[in-house]
Design a protein around this motif. Structure first.
Motif, short mmCIF file in Angstrom:
data_model
loop_
_atom_site.label_atom_id
_atom_site.label_comp_id
_atom_site.label_asym_id
_atom_site.label_seq_id
_atom_site.Cartn_x
_atom_site.Cartn_y
_atom_site.Cartn_z
N MET A 1 -2.97 3.44 -2.39
CA MET A 1 -2.02 2.30 -2.42
C MET A 1 -0.62 2.59 -3.02
O MET A 1 -0.57 3.62 -3.89
N ILE A 2 0.51 2.56 -2.03
CA ILE A 2 1.65 2.80 -2.54
C ILE A 2 2.05 1.76 -3.44
O ILE A 2 2.01 0.58 -3.29
N ASP A 3 2.69 2.05 -4.58
CA ASP A 3 3.16 1.25 -5.54
C ASP A 3 4.69 1.13 -5.27
O ASP A 3 5.13 1.94 -4.36
N ALA A 4 5.49 0.12 -5.73
CA ALA A 4 6.75 0.05 -5.46
C ALA A 4 7.56 1.09 -5.70
O ALA A 4 8.53 1.51 -5.01
N ASN A 5 7.17 1.64 -7.01
CA ASN A 5 7.73 2.83 -7.28
C ASN A 5 6.76 3.91 -7.78
O ASN A 5 6.44 4.06 -8.88
N PRO A 6 6.42 4.66 -6.67
CA PRO A 6 5.14 5.40 -7.13
C PRO A 6 5.30 6.58 -7.80
O PRO A 6 4.65 6.91 -8.65
N LYS A 7 6.55 7.07 -8.06
CA LYS A 7 6.95 8.19 -8.72
C LYS A 7 6.57 7.85 -10.48
O LYS A 7 6.34 8.81 -11.21
N SER A 8 6.86 6.57 -10.57
CA SER A 8 6.71 6.26 -12.13
C SER A 8 5.29 6.68 -12.53
O SER A 8 5.01 6.87 -13.77
N LYS A 9 4.31 6.36 -11.52
CA LYS A 9 2.94 6.58 -12.06
C LYS A 9 2.74 8.08 -12.42
O LYS A 9 2.16 8.36 -13.41
N ILE A 10 3.35 9.03 -11.71
CA ILE A 10 2.88 10.05 -11.86
C ILE A 10 3.60 10.81 -13.28
O ILE A 10 2.96 11.56 -14.15
N GLN A 11 4.91 10.38 -13.42
CA GLN A 11 5.67 10.61 -14.69
C GLN A 11 5.12 9.91 -15.97
O GLN A 11 5.23 10.61 -17.00
N ASN A 12 4.64 8.75 -15.83
CA ASN A 12 4.18 8.30 -16.99
C ASN A 12 2.93 7.60 -16.60
O ASN A 12 2.62 6.31 -16.72
N PRO A 13 1.83 8.55 -16.65
CA PRO A 13 0.46 8.00 -16.23
C PRO A 13 -0.17 7.14 -17.15
O PRO A 13 -0.98 6.39 -16.95
N LEU B 1 2.13 0.62 9.17
CA LEU B 1 1.27 -0.51 9.10
C LEU B 1 0.77 -0.92 7.71
O LEU B 1 0.56 -2.08 7.64
N HIS B 2 0.55 0.28 7.10
CA HIS B 2 0.00 -0.09 5.71
C HIS B 2 1.23 -0.95 4.87
O HIS B 2 0.84 -1.53 4.22
N LEU B 3 2.61 -0.32 5.22
CA LEU B 3 3.54 -0.87 4.41
C LEU B 3 3.67 -2.25 4.93
O LEU B 3 3.88 -3.33 3.92
N ILE B 4 3.52 -2.50 6.17
CA ILE B 4 3.67 -4.00 6.60
C ILE B 4 2.87 -4.99 6.09
O ILE B 4 2.93 -6.32 5.80
N ARG B 5 1.52 -4.38 6.11
CA ARG B 5 0.33 -5.47 5.50
C ARG B 5 0.63 -5.34 4.02
O ARG B 5 0.42 -6.64 3.51
N GLN B 6 0.72 -4.43 3.11
CA GLN B 6 0.92 -4.67 1.76
C GLN B 6 1.69 -5.19 1.54
O GLN B 6 1.62 -6.07 0.61
#
Lengths: 258, 207
Positions: free
Chosen positions: A1-13, A34-39
């Protein structure tokens, strides 16, 4: 699942819910779009192209940060999105006398998405049929059903295999980590980790199993550092990653005559 | 075959279905039983009727023939005989298969233009697995190879024939509704996400 700001999860798990890192794996640009459109519950007939482009590019950066080699098609789509975006910004020239109004620059993309989506749904139906079929066995059919390399997984999904292996390790680490984290900054640097991984591989010219590179009981930070070190070595052509069969173990081998 | 065993046509068919491992067509059954197809068909209907309850097995109509298979209700139990549950096809494989199934015969570039991504590896795997076959060459520039689904494909998905697949446009209808109505039903919130999530989990199991 893509998060609005996916990088933040990596840096700040360990932020708030300490959700496990999700590494979405998309087969191609159409699936990602399509995933982005649905999400984000967007109207496919009126795609907010600037927003989608931004999210799409964010995902590419996210994968890039993990040194994942994305298929060239992902970049082609990024270019297409940006082109559409710029065309949307230009003022529309008035349609020549007696002619229909110009076509929406998004139209072609929408048509392709809708067509692709039909097959994605059809694939979902096949999955259901497969599920049902998996519960019915013909006589003597057990051999056919043995799992093994016959399962269709494309060889080019090596990067995906690595990511999934990483995710498994992180999930395990998550289960272990009930000790409150203490502050230990700069405990390791990437350079140090690369040296460590390289040294381990020097002692095993025949290669090491992927999991063996990771110190037993290491925490998230260490797992990620080791993984990044491995990616760095891969990029430099100093190691090779081999997976002989679809479900097989991943072997990391030092490249000789370095 | 003796007179008396010929009288018991449904039982005779049952024996043949048990002995054969692959699906048997009516034509083949009729030939072996030396009866006409209509008569064999009536006996088949009678036999299938007996299998509607109280049996661990069922007679499936698959790939143009009939086959004796274990009842899905007992799938989990049969699976215990295996070291691991039967494998699944990857999402890429299913997607490619659905394109080939609906658009066959179709060339690789045509598949790729729909999927928006290279498909040569998947198609090759599907051919190796016998789910897809090469079906001649297209009479166009470069004469590209055409691909079509096989009987093995029908058997894998338990399909009688290709016409059992729903019309492709039925998917389009549900879709337009879903995607052009973003505010949609309240349950939509969690609906899409977990579904695709499960799928990803599968991928991780497979790797």
């Amino acid at each position: 699942m893509i998060d609005a700001n996916p990088k933040s999860k990596i840096q700040n798990p360990k932020s708030e819910e300490s959700a496990p890192i999700r590494l979405p794996v998309f087969e191609g640009p159409m699936e990602l779009l399509l995933h982005l459109i649905r999400q984000h519950k967007l109207d496919i007939y009126d795609i907010p192209i600037a927003q989608v482009t931004k999210q799409y590019v964010e995902y590419l950066h996210y994968m890039e940060a993990l040194n994942v080699d994305l298929a060239g098609e992902f970049l082609v789509m990024a270019a297409t999105l940006m082109e559409i975006k710029s065309r949307m910004l230009l003022p529309k020239p008035p349609p020549p006398e007696g002619e229909e109004e110009g076509v929406d620059p998004r139209q072609e993309l929408v048509d392709r998405l809708l067509e692709y989506q039909k097959f994605q749904e059809a694939a979902g139906l096949l999955r259901e049929l497969e599920e049902e079929r998996r519960r019915c066995f013909p006589r003597g059919g057990l051999i056919d059903f043995e799992p093994g390399p016959s399962i269709a997984i494309e060889p080019e999904s090596a990067a995906v295999s690595l990511l999934l292996a990483l995710r498994r390790l992180l999930d395990e680490a998550d289960k272990r980590e009930d000790v409150p984290p203490t502050l230990r900054r700069d405990r390791m640097t990437l350079r140090l980790k690369i040296r460590e991984v390289w040294a381990a591989l020097q002692e095993a010219p025949d290669g090491l199993v992927f999991e063996a590179l990771f110190r037993h009981g290491g925490d998230r930070e260490e797992i990620i550092a080791t993984f990044l070190a491995l990616l760095e070595l891969l990029r430099g052509g100093r190691v090779r990653v081999v997976q002989r069969e679809a479900l097989g173990t991943i072997l990391v081998r030092p490249v000789e005559g370095e | 075959m003796t007179e008396s065993s010929l009288d018991r046509l449904p039982e005779a068919i049952e024996c043949l279905l048990f002995a054969a491992t692959e699906p048997l067509t009516l034509e083949r059954l009729a030939k072996v039983l030396e009866r006409d197809e209509a008569e064999v068909y009536r006996a088949m209907v009678e036999l299938r009727l007996r299998y509607t309850s109280g049996r661990g097995m069922q007679i499936r109509q698959v790939a143009g023939g009939f086959q004796l298979v274990t009842h899905p209700d007992f799938g989990e139990i049969v699976t215990r005989l295996l070291s691991a549950p039967p494998g699944r096809l990857s999402r890429a494989a299913l997607e490619t298969l659905s394109i080939i199934a609906y658009q066959q015969p179709i060339t690789l570039p045509e598949i790729e233009s729909i999927r928006g991504v290279n498909a040569s590896g998947v198609v090759k795997t599907l051919v190796d697995r016998g789910l897809v076959r090469e079906a001649g060459k297209k009479e166009s520039a470069g004469r590209p190879m055409l691909y079509a689904t096989t009987d093995e494909f029908l058997m894998y998905f338990g399909l009688k024939d290709l016409s059992q697949l729903p019309d492709l446009d039925t998917f389009a209808a549900t879709l337009s509704e879903e995607l052009s109505n973003p505010s949609g039903t309240p349950s939509q919130e969690g609906e899409e996400a977990p579904a695709s999530d499960d799928d990803r989990q599968e991928t991780s199991e497979a790797a």
